[in-house]
Motif scaffolding. Structure first.
Motif, short mmCIF file in Angstrom:
data_model
loop_
_atom_site.label_atom_id
_atom_site.label_comp_id
_atom_site.label_asym_id
_atom_site.label_seq_id
_atom_site.Cartn_x
_atom_site.Cartn_y
_atom_site.Cartn_z
N PHE A 1 5.84 5.52 9.22
CA PHE A 1 5.72 4.58 8.11
C PHE A 1 4.74 3.45 8.45
O PHE A 1 4.05 2.93 7.58
N MET A 2 4.70 3.06 9.72
CA MET A 2 3.76 2.01 10.12
C MET A 2 2.32 2.48 9.93
O MET A 2 1.48 1.74 9.41
N VAL A 3 2.05 3.72 10.35
CA VAL A 3 0.69 4.26 10.22
C VAL A 3 0.30 4.33 8.75
O VAL A 3 -0.79 3.89 8.35
N ILE A 4 1.20 4.85 7.93
CA ILE A 4 0.90 4.98 6.51
C ILE A 4 0.76 3.59 5.86
O ILE A 4 -0.12 3.35 5.05
N GLY A 5 1.65 2.67 6.27
CA GLY A 5 1.59 1.32 5.70
C GLY A 5 0.27 0.65 6.01
O GLY A 5 -0.26 -0.10 5.20
N SER A 6 -0.31 0.95 7.18
CA SER A 6 -1.55 0.27 7.55
C SER A 6 -2.77 0.94 6.93
O SER A 6 -3.84 0.37 6.93
N THR A 7 -2.61 2.16 6.42
CA THR A 7 -3.78 2.82 5.83
C THR A 7 -3.72 2.86 4.30
O THR A 7 -4.73 2.70 3.63
#
Lengths: 517, 409
Positions: free
Chosen positions: A428-434
């Motif tokens: 979720f962090m990766v998706i949230g940052s992209t």
């Protein structure tokens, strides 16, 4: 002898010397392989051999056993008959040795298996058959308190590594003759005892058959722990979420069995496996049942909140601070800007550092020896916590986000769901940052779809939420008092659904009866 | 794809995500220039846009030698062009998402402020909860730049929605979307708050400034710290008028007292005060605690009726009358009623003859009450409204005389 070869019936010889030689050869003169050859003085000088494994055999038991063996009284055997090995064998087997668990076999493989499980074998010269006596007595850990499933109000005993002790712990609680253990030996080399516990006439036979079939189908060399077995028998999906769960609490296993679940014990593992397991069950701790129902409901909702807090908060924070600044209240935004003003990294890197750091501290505290606990607390929390902010590596907000998720993860009593949540958090962090909120929303939908598609023992994983079942809601998101739960949960499809026959107590008259007149 | 390749690809993706920017133009939070207020002045060539940008370090007290906000000004043929120039002036990425207030000057309001609404509605980052304020007798940028003592961020001082609700009986509080709706419809006309620069000039002050050589433009406009270092606050922002619009064009102003009557007619519950003189020498102050306003229209007869029913309590009374007597309360309330009726008639006359703008939403009432008649007359409502006969019916009830009965002072 090739132990991996398919089982062939090899019968032992009548001659003791041949047998002993063969046994010694097959065990390769291992130093814990004990052979004691004796001569029975009062029985025509018949030769006998006692075979066992050092360490697996209880010393005192074996001592008594040998004394009993040597004092074979000739008067029992008909003296007029010539030297009769068969008769001596029968006397020893039926009269002399007071072992509870006794057996005999002429199959070499069976004898080997029994030697390796702590039995003592007695061979009599002239008889092509071996006596098997239970002298088990290997070192065992005492029953301790549960480590991972701590309970404030519940019983304090937990399973140990010896399967017999574990079943005894269960039997002590569940005095029902219908309790069954289906026995399997898993692992070509380890021959680990695996018991499938269920209650005949209550547990759905489908689950029992499923568990037995899946365990039978296992072809593997060794099995050392319950989780290894879980991986082999759980429904085949690519998922981080647990579809079967292990527990170290006998009371939890008892409760699961009484509700219609199947419990699987693995020798050598202080955990029992419970199945079928549903997602919602991960959020009910055993203490919920030993507590005021309303309090348990509140605690459960906190656990649900914690689960979603772990997976969502870091991602949401990154998305908020890189894409959706308009959603942060102005005064809070100013505070965050100030904290981040000296920060060289992007928010994602910052949160990533904190998350990894907390994971390192967490892992270190699991493996650390008790003696260095204090110094680790100082280094981990005081030195690292303060200097990491002062050095400008991460901001306060990132530490707050990291702390919330870490503390939340301690709330989830179920360690498997906890691990899954912490791994989902990174995604979720990766998706949230992209992709910001849009990506998080999409990923959440994907996660939900994934969870709906999972099964445990071929049952829908999100039951009783999807498919919805109203009567089972009494013990899911909310916990109702025991008096309200008159039926067993339908999700476990028990053959006997009635749990209690509580008749409402007659209401006491107000004021009661007067004692004066 | 083999497992090895998958792992390599996964790692590469993770590295790219970490160190490259995403496709949605993410802006790190500390690279953000938060605009708290925007002032738009219309000039002959276009617009001068002034942005009040927050300085987070100064707000949190990290640096003490800087003001909490700074102001930038740029000119352009369109509002957007001017705003883009502002964006280029400094390193931070300007963001309108935390905008509180937009100030427009009188010239812009008279010419029609629709371009500003157009600009703000097209942008994704302007939130609806901003208020638009008209700068009366001053440049919009001057209004925005007044340093105020109470609020660290000057724009917050102009934002009416920040105020305690019970203290806003002389103000309006329409947000951006409500304003747009009111501009677009002909059933009600727009009323916005107007703000003036009030200069608290004392003789001593002027002398002092002349001596110190500080009688410059900035001090005059209150945009220096001197403004709050002086206890009298030389330059103050005053909300004493409401700006009345016809469509998006300014047609005139209402004063303080009229503003209260306007809010009464709309029936918004606020704390109103009616002060009336009785027999020249005495007065009574009446606080309204409940108000019920109703407008019924009869467009066929070219008539509308405004029914106001008020109740409240007496705050102050110098008229020598026995207030504990129920009948005497009627006398007082008659006085109050007639005084209010007079004020209201004057006010309605001004609105109809001078402003000629249907700020009460009588058209909106007609839309619901007599739809067919309204549909016929809708097209020339602006000409019809000034000719409308507006009857005023007022009911007033004194509920309480306060904590004491009579005083003989």
């Amino acid at each position: 002898m090739d132990l991996n070869a398919p089982h062939q019936q090899v019968v032992i010889s009548e001659l003791l010397d041949v047998n002993v030689k063969k046994f010694k050869k097959d065990f390769g003169d291992a130093n814990d392989f004990l052979v004691r050859e004796v001569t029975l003085q009062d029985a025509h000088q018949t030769k006998a051999a006692i075979i066992g494994i050092d360490g697996l055999v209880n010393g005192t038991d074996a001592q008594d056993f040998i004394i009993g063996l040597l004092t074979v009284d000739l008067s029992i055997i008909d003296q007029r008959l010539p030297k009769n090995a068969e008769a001596i064998f029968d006397v020893i087997y039926h009269a002399r040795v007071s072992m509870f668990d006794a057996n005999k076999s002429n199959d070499v493989q069976t004898l080997y298996d029994n030697i390796l499980t702590g039995h003592v074998i007695v061979l009599i010269d002239g008889v092509a058959c071996g006596m098997i006596f239970d002298c088990k007595g290997w070192p065992s850990r005492g029953i301790g308190t549960p480590m991972t499933e701590k309970s404030l109000w519940g019983p304090k005993d937990s399973f140990v590594e010896t399967i017999r002790l574990n079943t005894a712990l269960l039997r002590r609680r569940l005095r029902d003759p219908r309790l069954r253990f289906d026995v399997h030996a898993v692992g070509r080399m380890t021959k680990t005892d695996v018991f499938v516990a269920h209650i005949a006439g209550l547990t759905n036979p489908e689950f029992v058959k499923l568990a037995n079939d899946r365990i039978k189908a296992i072809d593997i060399d060794t099995i050392t722990n319950a989780y290894e077995l879980i991986q082999l028998i759980e429904d085949k999906h690519h998922s981080l979420l647990p579809r079967l769960i292990e527990t170290e609490r006998p009371d939890r296993v008892m409760k699961a069995l009484s509700e219609g679940q199947v419990a699987i014990f693995v020798d050598g593992s202080p955990y029992a496996i419970i199945g079928p397991f549903y997602f919602t069950s991960a959020f009910s701790a055993i203490d919920d049942y030993y507590n005021q129902p309303l309090l348990a409901t509140v605690k459960r909702s906190m656990r649900y909140f914690a689960f979603f807090a772990i997976i969502l908060i870091p991602g949401l924070y990154i998305a908020l601070s890189t894409f959706h600044q308009e959603m942060i209240p102005t005064s809070l935004l100013i505070t965050i800007i100030n904290q981040r003003s000296a920060n060289p990294f992007s928010t994602f890197v910052e949160i990533f550092i904190v998350v990894i750091l907390f994971e390192i501290i967490r892992e270190a505290s699991l493996r650390k020896p008790d003696a260095i606990g204090d110094s680790m607390t100082i280094v981990g929390s005081l030195i690292m916590g303060t200097t990491i902010i002062e050095s400008g590596l991460v901001s306060y907000a990132a530490i707050i986000v990291g702390s919330i998720t870490t503390i939340s993860s301690f709330l989830l009593s179920n360690t498997r769901i906890n691990t899954a949540a912490r791994l989902y958090k990174i995604v979720f962090m990766v998706i949230g940052s992209t992709f910001g909120f849009y990506g998080i929303t999409l990923l959440f939908i994907i996660l939900m779809t994934h969870m709906v598609s999972l099964t445990s023992f071929n049952q829908a994983y999100l039951a009783p939420m999807a498919p919805f079942n109203l009567s089972d809601q009494k013990d899911q998101l909310i916990k109702l008092p025991v008096t309200w739960m008159k039926k067993r949960p339908k999700i476990f499809a028990p053959l006997d659904p009635i749990r209690s026959n509580l008749t409402p107590q007659p209401a006491e008259k107000k004021g009661g009866t007067s004692h004066v007149d | 794809m083999s497992i090895k390749k998958l792992i390599v690809a996964g790692w590469m993706t993770l590295c790219m995500i970490t160190f490259l920017t995403g496709c949605l133009e993410p802006v790190e939070i500390n690279k953000l220039g938060i605009v708290s207020g925007l002032a738009v002045d219309q000039t002959d060539d276009g617009y001068i846009v002034t942005a009040q940008i927050l300085n987070p370090a100064a707000i949190s007290g990290k640096t003490t030698n800087a003001l909490p906000v700074y102001s930038l000004k740029a000119e352009g043929t369109s509002i957007h062009e001017a705003y883009k120039k502002l964006d280029d002036m400094q390193s931070a990425a300007l963001s309108l998402s935390h905008l509180n207030v937009m100030v427009i000057n009188e010239a812009f309001a008279e010419a029609g402020f629709a371009p500003l609404l157009n600009f703000s509605l097209r942008r994704f980052d302007v939130r609806p909860d901003i208020s638009i304020v008209v700068a009366k007798d001053a440049a919009a940028s001057d209004i925005l730049n007044v340093i105020t003592a109470l609020d660290l961020i000057p724009a917050n001082q102009i934002n009416i929605s920040n105020r305690v609700p019970s203290r806003t009986e002389r103000l309006t509080s329409y947000n951006l979307y409500e304003t747009v709706d009111m501009v677009n419809t002909n059933t009600i006309n727009t009323v916005l708050n107007a703000v003036t620069l009030h200069r608290e000039q004392t003789q001593l002050d002027e002398d002092h400034q002349l001596e110190a050589g500080m009688g410059n433009q900035a001090t005059q406009n209150g945009s220096t710290l001197n403004n709050i270092l002086d206890i009298t606050v030389p330059v103050q922002l005053r909300f004493e008028h409401l700006a009345v619009f016809q469509g998006d064009k300014l047609v005139g102003f209402m004063n303080d007292a009229e503003a209260q009557l306007y809010n009464m007619v709309l029936g918004d519950f606020k704390r109103y005060d009616i002060v009336t003189k009785i027999e020249e020498d005495y007065y009574t102050s009446f606080g309204v605690t409940k108000i019920d306003s109703k407008i019924t229209t009869d467009l066929a007869q070219n008539e509308a009726t405004l029914q106001l029913s008020l109740s409240g309590l007496i705050f102050e009374n110098t008229y020598p009358i026995d207030l504990t007597n129920q009948e005497n309360l009627v006398v007082i309330s008659e006085h109050l009623k007639s005084s209010l009726a007079q004020d209201m008639t004057d006010f309605v006359n001004k609105v109809q003859t001078e402003l000629k703008s249907d700020i009460f939403g009588i058209g909106g009432k007609a839309y619901y009450q007599e739809h067919h008649v309204w549909k016929e007359k809708e097209g020339y409502w602006s000409e019809l409204f000034p000719e409308l006969t507006l009857n005023i019916e007022i009911e007033l009830e004194v509920n309480s005389v306060g904590e004491i009965g009579n005083v003989t002072l």
